[in-house]
Design an enzyme around this catalytic site. Structure first.
Site, short mmCIF file in Angstrom:
data_model
loop_
_atom_site.label_atom_id
_atom_site.label_comp_id
_atom_site.label_asym_id
_atom_site.label_seq_id
_atom_site.Cartn_x
_atom_site.Cartn_y
_atom_site.Cartn_z
N GLY A 9 36.18 27.08 43.82
CA GLY A 9 36.44 26.97 42.38
C GLY A 9 37.30 27.95 41.44
O GLY A 9 37.95 28.52 42.27
N ARG A 12 34.46 30.92 41.55
CA ARG A 12 33.47 31.23 42.52
C ARG A 12 33.70 30.47 43.88
O ARG A 12 34.53 29.28 43.87
CB ARG A 12 31.82 30.95 42.31
CG ARG A 12 31.19 31.78 41.28
CD ARG A 12 29.58 31.87 41.34
NE ARG A 12 29.05 30.56 41.18
CZ ARG A 12 28.05 29.96 41.42
NH1 ARG A 12 27.07 30.79 42.11
NH2 ARG A 12 27.82 28.53 41.48
N PHE A 13 33.54 31.15 45.06
CA PHE A 13 33.72 30.65 46.28
C PHE A 13 32.57 30.31 46.87
O PHE A 13 31.73 31.28 47.22
CB PHE A 13 34.83 31.29 47.14
CG PHE A 13 34.93 30.78 48.50
CD1 PHE A 13 35.70 29.86 48.75
CD2 PHE A 13 34.52 31.65 49.67
CE1 PHE A 13 36.04 29.26 49.89
CE2 PHE A 13 34.76 31.13 50.97
CZ PHE A 13 35.55 30.21 51.22
N GLY A 98 39.16 15.70 38.46
CA GLY A 98 39.06 16.68 39.58
C GLY A 98 37.91 16.29 40.48
O GLY A 98 36.98 15.75 40.23
N VAL A 99 38.27 17.13 41.75
CA VAL A 99 37.72 16.89 42.93
C VAL A 99 36.28 17.55 42.86
O VAL A 99 35.32 16.78 43.48
CB VAL A 99 38.50 17.34 44.14
CG1 VAL A 99 38.50 18.69 44.15
CG2 VAL A 99 37.79 16.64 45.36
N ASP A 100 36.00 18.26 42.03
CA ASP A 100 34.62 18.90 41.82
C ASP A 100 33.72 17.65 41.12
O ASP A 100 32.63 17.63 41.26
CB ASP A 100 34.62 20.21 41.34
CG ASP A 100 35.58 20.29 39.86
OD1 ASP A 100 36.36 19.28 39.58
OD2 ASP A 100 35.20 21.21 39.20
#
Length: 245
Positions: A9, A12-13, A98-100
């Site tokens: 993101g 954050r990962f 967005g893919v998220d």
């Protein structure tokens, strides 16, 4: 060999093992992958297939893919599709969605219920999904954290963090917390009401993201799903054809 899920993101990962159609125990590093020390990168898992979702900058995404390609036999990157696994995206051009946000929709589609999804991270994203898997669009705004940081950048005397929520605050830090959290809550609540009018019934409210816990006390019956994007990535993964080789 095991399969793993990776979500890169803006701040954050996160990663977790793929367990059936869900994410397993999640590990997360804040501040984006660029902040990871070498020891942390070396501690990343290895296995057969890495399933990856990223909304980070292309250079950062490419750097993380290089790391994963050295540790996994296969690396698959999720992309938004117009119609997949029972979810139909409202955007005319799915590549602009967005893919998220897309994966969050995939994660909840199997419920078969109308849902308003609010993601609270760097941005505040809101999406409406009906019980038949049709996406009805959404909104994007600054999250409370980003609002605070933007105000501090323009007026350094306004603290970038701190304070407690109050309907009518009598302290600057509290007023900032109340105003920024309250703005996010108001947008979520209005979207839910408008979603209910569109669908004929009030949708279930589901929230996720690092900034979601601070808003939960203000959102009544909201359900918190911290691993929603990774769960959606898991659902995307199990609908993929087997890897060759």
């Amino acid at each position: 060999m095991s399969d793993w899920l990776f979500d890169l993101g803006n701040s954050r990962f996160k990663f977790a093992p793929l367990q059936g159609v869900r994410a397993g125990d999640v590990q997360a590093w804040p501040h984006g992958a660029e902040a990871m020390p070498v020891a942390a990168l070396e501690a990343l898992p290895s296995g057969d297939t890495a399933y990856v979702a990223s909304v980070a900058a292309p250079s950062l995404t490419a750097a993380m893919l290089d790391v994963l390609q050295a540790r996994f036999r296969h690396v698959r990157v999720a992309r938004t599709e117009a119609d997949y696994a029972g979810v139909r995206i409202a955007y005319a051009d799915p590549t602009r969605f967005g893919v998220d946000r897309y994966l969050a929709l995939l994660a909840v589609a199997a419920r078969g219920q109308a849902v308003l999804i609010a993601g609270v991270g760097t941005a505040l994203t809101i999406d409406l999904l009906d019980a038949d898997g049709q996406h009805h669009g959404g909104r994007i705004s600054a999250s409370p954290t980003t609002m605070r940081e933007a105000l501090h950048a323009r007026a350094v005397q306004l603290p970038a963090a701190g304070g407690d929520y109050s309907e009518f605050a009598n302290d600057t830090a509290d007023a900032l917390a109340s105003g920024c959290d309250g703005a996010a809550v108001a947008l979520i609540e209005r979207s839910r009401v408008q979603g209910g009018e569109r669908l004929g019934a009030l949708p279930h409210l589901l929230v996720h993201g690092g900034g979601a816990p601070a808003l939960l006390p203000l959102l009544g019956d909201a359900e918190f799903q911290p691993a929603l994007v990774l769960d959606g990535l898991a659902r995307w993964a199990v609908h993929q054809p087997p890897s060759a080789g």
